[in-house]
Write a protein that holds these residues in place. Sequence first.
Motif, PDB file in Angstrom:
ATOM      1  N   VAL A 147      32.711 -17.453  -7.244  1.00  0.00           N
ATOM      2  CA  VAL A 147      32.767 -16.002  -7.446  1.00  0.00           C
ATOM      3  C   VAL A 147      32.374 -15.742  -8.889  1.00  0.00           C
ATOM      4  N   THR A 148      31.792 -14.578  -9.140  1.00  0.00           N
ATOM      5  CA  THR A 148      31.249 -14.333 -10.474  1.00  0.00           C
ATOM      6  C   THR A 148      31.364 -12.872 -10.885  1.00  0.00           C
ATOM      7  N   PRO A 149      31.982 -12.579 -12.039  1.00  0.00           N
ATOM      8  CA  PRO A 149      31.870 -11.263 -12.669  1.00  0.00           C
ATOM      9  C   PRO A 149      30.720 -11.291 -13.675  1.00  0.00           C
ATOM     10  N   ARG A 150      30.139 -10.113 -13.923  1.00  0.00           N
ATOM     11  CA  ARG A 150      28.975 -10.070 -14.824  1.00  0.00           C
ATOM     12  C   ARG A 150      28.947  -8.745 -15.583  1.00  0.00           C
ATOM     13  N   LEU A 151      28.460  -8.816 -16.820  1.00  0.00           N
ATOM     14  CA  LEU A 151      28.239  -7.633 -17.645  1.00  0.00           C
ATOM     15  C   LEU A 151      26.790  -7.654 -18.109  1.00  0.00           C
ATOM     16  N   THR A 152      26.060  -6.569 -17.865  1.00  0.00           N
ATOM     17  CA  THR A 152      24.624  -6.500 -18.163  1.00  0.00           C
ATOM     18  C   THR A 152      24.331  -5.348 -19.113  1.00  0.00           C
ATOM     19  N   TYR A 153      23.472  -5.634 -20.085  1.00  0.00           N
ATOM     20  CA  TYR A 153      22.995  -4.602 -21.008  1.00  0.00           C
ATOM     21  C   TYR A 153      21.490  -4.444 -20.828  1.00  0.00           C
ATOM     22  N   ALA A 154      21.029  -3.195 -20.779  1.00  0.00           N
ATOM     23  CA  ALA A 154      19.597  -2.923 -20.636  1.00  0.00           C
ATOM     24  C   ALA A 154      19.194  -1.804 -21.575  1.00  0.00           C
TER      25      ALA A 154
END
Length: 206
Positions: A147-154
């Motif tokens: 399982v994976t949490p993720r934080l993305t910046y664009a």
Amino acid sequence: MLFVGRQVLLRGIGLAVNLAGSLVCQAQSDPFSSGKAPFFLSLHVGGGLGLVAVGGGVQLAQQRLEPEVLVGYVPRRFSSKPLTIFTFKATYLPVRATLGDHWRVSGGVGGYVSYTHGATIRDSKDPSNYTPGYYFFSTKVRTGLFVTPRLTYAGIATVQRPNPARVAAYAELGTNDLYLLSRLPNKGGISVSDILTLGFGSKVGW
């Protein structure tokens, strides 16, 4: 009347062109637009894929599905001889929430198949290492789930930079087939925490 009709027609065309241009600009300014190039590079640490692994892949299904290939490395000080781990991994991100104009929080699940090349990994199919039937699978091949949490910046797309980089940081908590099969007959001796793996990584898309 003919002149008035032409004026109305030209104004209508002008409004349509302006509206189309506005929609295009909005699509270009969306940092998470699914129309962006789907390629990304990965840097992964731990999690059973090697001390450090690098690779890349593509984003499919509106950036929700990410198949990728990684090559990991375990140096000699963590093994009697260096190990190389080849991994095919797929991540599915059904949960996504946008925070403001630049940030996105995601959650998902995934799986992988890896092959470890190195003399310190004994192949279960080699009769000189194990008696026939001791393992019904190759110990050099691992399959796992996570399982994976993720934080993305664009960044915001502009005319000069229509595809700004998207940078994501993630964690992966999982296990593999060997760890699970080791726990089943040894529930009292092996805890759940002993069969879990934890990895961290970053992905850069463009």
